[in-house]
Design a protein around this motif. Structure first.
Motif, PDB file in Angstrom:
ATOM      1  N   UNK A  78      -1.036   8.363  -6.956  1.00 16.07           N
ATOM      2  CA  UNK A  78      -0.765   9.717  -6.808  1.00 16.07           C
ATOM      3  C   UNK A  78       0.720  10.469  -7.534  1.00 16.07           C
ATOM      4  N   UNK A  79       2.162   9.643  -7.576  1.00 15.06           N
ATOM      5  CA  UNK A  79       3.220  10.630  -8.429  1.00 15.06           C
ATOM      6  C   UNK A  79       4.249  11.488  -7.256  1.00 15.06           C
ATOM      7  N   UNK A  80       4.356  10.933  -6.075  1.00 14.81           N
ATOM      8  CA  UNK A  80       4.425  11.388  -5.421  1.00 14.81           C
ATOM      9  C   UNK A  80       4.873  10.330  -3.857  1.00 14.81           C
ATOM     10  N   UNK A  81       6.486  10.652  -3.387  1.00 15.00           N
ATOM     11  CA  UNK A  81       6.638   9.787  -2.494  1.00 15.00           C
ATOM     12  C   UNK A  81       5.497   9.728  -1.021  1.00 15.00           C
ATOM     13  N   UNK A  82       6.091   9.034  -0.152  1.00 18.89           N
ATOM     14  CA  UNK A  82       5.381   8.543   1.109  1.00 18.89           C
ATOM     15  C   UNK A  82       5.626  10.185   1.930  1.00 18.89           C
ATOM     16  N   UNK A 132       0.806  -1.427  -0.080  1.00 16.37           N
ATOM     17  CA  UNK A 132      -0.168   0.349  -0.386  1.00 16.37           C
ATOM     18  C   UNK A 132       0.887   1.309   0.117  1.00 16.37           C
ATOM     19  N   UNK A 133       2.170   1.143   0.953  1.00 12.69           N
ATOM     20  CA  UNK A 133       2.733   2.513   0.853  1.00 12.69           C
ATOM     21  C   UNK A 133       3.596   2.587  -0.528  1.00 12.69           C
ATOM     22  N   UNK A 134       3.226   1.893  -1.398  1.00 11.83           N
ATOM     23  CA  UNK A 134       4.817   1.534  -3.021  1.00 11.83           C
ATOM     24  C   UNK A 134       3.350   1.595  -3.644  1.00 11.83           C
ATOM     25  N   UNK A 135       2.357   1.172  -3.991  1.00 13.69           N
ATOM     26  CA  UNK A 135       1.262   1.788  -4.770  1.00 13.69           C
ATOM     27  C   UNK A 135       1.073   3.076  -5.018  1.00 13.69           C
ATOM     28  N   UNK A 136       0.671   3.211  -3.331  1.00 18.10           N
ATOM     29  CA  UNK A 136      -0.243   4.948  -3.112  1.00 18.10           C
ATOM     30  C   UNK A 136       0.671   5.682  -3.583  1.00 18.10           C
ATOM     31  N   UNK A 137       2.590   6.064  -3.776  1.00 23.96           N
ATOM     32  CA  UNK A 137       3.182   6.279  -4.210  1.00 23.96           C
ATOM     33  C   UNK A 137       3.263   6.456  -5.428  1.00 23.96           C
ATOM     34  N   UNK A 157      -1.963  15.261   6.249  1.00 25.82           N
ATOM     35  CA  UNK A 157      -2.134  15.689   6.960  1.00 25.82           C
ATOM     36  C   UNK A 157      -3.471  17.185   6.443  1.00 25.82           C
ATOM     37  N   UNK A 158      -3.125  18.192   6.056  1.00 25.07           N
ATOM     38  CA  UNK A 158      -3.953  18.983   5.275  1.00 25.07           C
ATOM     39  C   UNK A 158      -4.870  18.629   4.358  1.00 25.07           C
ATOM     40  N   UNK A 159      -5.379  17.721   3.715  1.00 26.49           N
ATOM     41  CA  UNK A 159      -6.362  17.607   2.826  1.00 26.49           C
ATOM     42  C   UNK A 159      -7.476  16.299   3.564  1.00 26.49           C
ATOM     43  N   UNK A 160      -7.678  15.443   4.698  1.00 28.14           N
ATOM     44  CA  UNK A 160      -7.830  14.848   5.500  1.00 28.14           C
ATOM     45  C   UNK A 160      -8.706  13.668   4.641  1.00 28.14           C
ATOM     46  N   UNK A 161      -9.829  15.002   4.661  1.00 27.53           N
ATOM     47  CA  UNK A 161     -11.075  14.341   3.636  1.00 27.53           C
ATOM     48  C   UNK A 161     -10.864  12.826   1.491  1.00 27.53           C
ATOM     49  N   UNK A 162      -9.411  13.924   1.419  1.00 24.44           N
ATOM     50  CA  UNK A 162      -9.364  13.274  -0.123  1.00 24.44           C
ATOM     51  C   UNK A 162      -8.486  13.216   0.294  1.00 24.44           C
ATOM     52  N   UNK A 163      -7.794  12.008   1.427  1.00 26.72           N
ATOM     53  CA  UNK A 163      -7.324  10.678   1.510  1.00 26.72           C
ATOM     54  C   UNK A 163      -8.319  10.185   1.660  1.00 26.72           C
ATOM     55  N   UNK A 164      -9.468  10.034   2.328  1.00 27.77           N
ATOM     56  CA  UNK A 164     -10.148   9.264   2.983  1.00 27.77           C
ATOM     57  C   UNK A 164     -10.822   8.816   1.748  1.00 27.77           C
ATOM     58  N   UNK A 217       9.475   6.230  -4.426  1.00 29.95           N
ATOM     59  CA  UNK A 217       9.148   5.701  -6.706  1.00 29.95           C
ATOM     60  C   UNK A 217      10.436   5.825  -6.291  1.00 29.95           C
ATOM     61  N   UNK A 218      10.644   4.821  -7.463  1.00 31.68           N
ATOM     62  CA  UNK A 218      12.002   4.312  -8.045  1.00 31.68           C
ATOM     63  C   UNK A 218      12.365   4.866  -9.812  1.00 31.68           C
ATOM     64  N   UNK A 219      12.571   6.216  -9.570  1.00 32.96           N
ATOM     65  CA  UNK A 219      12.939   6.902 -11.218  1.00 32.96           C
ATOM     66  C   UNK A 219      14.619   6.543 -11.244  1.00 32.96           C
ATOM     67  N   UNK A 220      14.751   6.269 -12.926  1.00 30.55           N
ATOM     68  CA  UNK A 220      15.970   6.834 -13.780  1.00 30.55           C
ATOM     69  C   UNK A 220      16.741   7.753 -13.790  1.00 30.55           C
TER      70      UNK A 220
END
Length: 143
Positions: free
Chosen positions: A66-70, A58-63, A78-85, A103-106
């Motif tokens: 969303x295209x962002x690191x954990x 879930x940690x890997x799939x989420x990043x 933390x700033x948008x809990x409803x969105x992440x719910x 994320x793993x980048x080349x």
């Protein structure tokens, strides 16, 4: 862009586990996903909890999703809990927006996949993920 290979994924898993042993962390579970979210490699150390593979994925799939690191995901959650719910519901619970998903980048900054680690604190999980991706000659992105 070359896809993430099984050899690279296996190296990342083993390097992360080795770093965890060097730091004397709790038993870890490490999952590596390709750029499409498919599991490439996963190992769970003896004593790592029953849910740890699901959490690591879930940690890997989420990043990836969303295209962002954990770390960045955690800040946004933390700033948008409803969105992440809503994201958690939409994804069927497959997102864990906390450090430990990287994320793993080349070299050209293309996303090849992601690694998720669970077992110790999220910060320690992330330390192992960063070291493992770098040891594979790739670029980690924790956000």
């Amino acid at each position: 862009m070359e896809p993430l290979s099984l050899d690279q994924a296996a190296h990342i898993v083993d390097a992360a586990l080795a770093r965890g042993r060097e730091l004397d962390l709790h038993p870890l579970t490490v999952a590596v996903l390709d750029h499409g979210g498919a599991l490439v490699a996963c190992k769970r150390e003896n004593g790592s909890g029953l849910l740890r593979p699901d959490i690591a994925q879930a940690k890997a799939w989420g990043v990836l999703g969303m295209g962002l690191g954990g770390r960045a995901l955690a800040a946004r959650a933390a700033t948008a809990p409803a969105f992440f719910d809503a994201l958690t519901a939409i994804s069927g619970g497959r997102i864990a927006p906390v450090p430990g998903g990287v994320l793993i980048r080349d070299a050209e900054r293309h996303v090849l996949g992601a690694v998720g680690i669970s077992g110790d604190t999220s910060d320690n999980d992330e330390i192992c993920a960063l070291a493992a991706v770098e040891s594979a000659g790739l670029t980690p992105d924790a956000g």
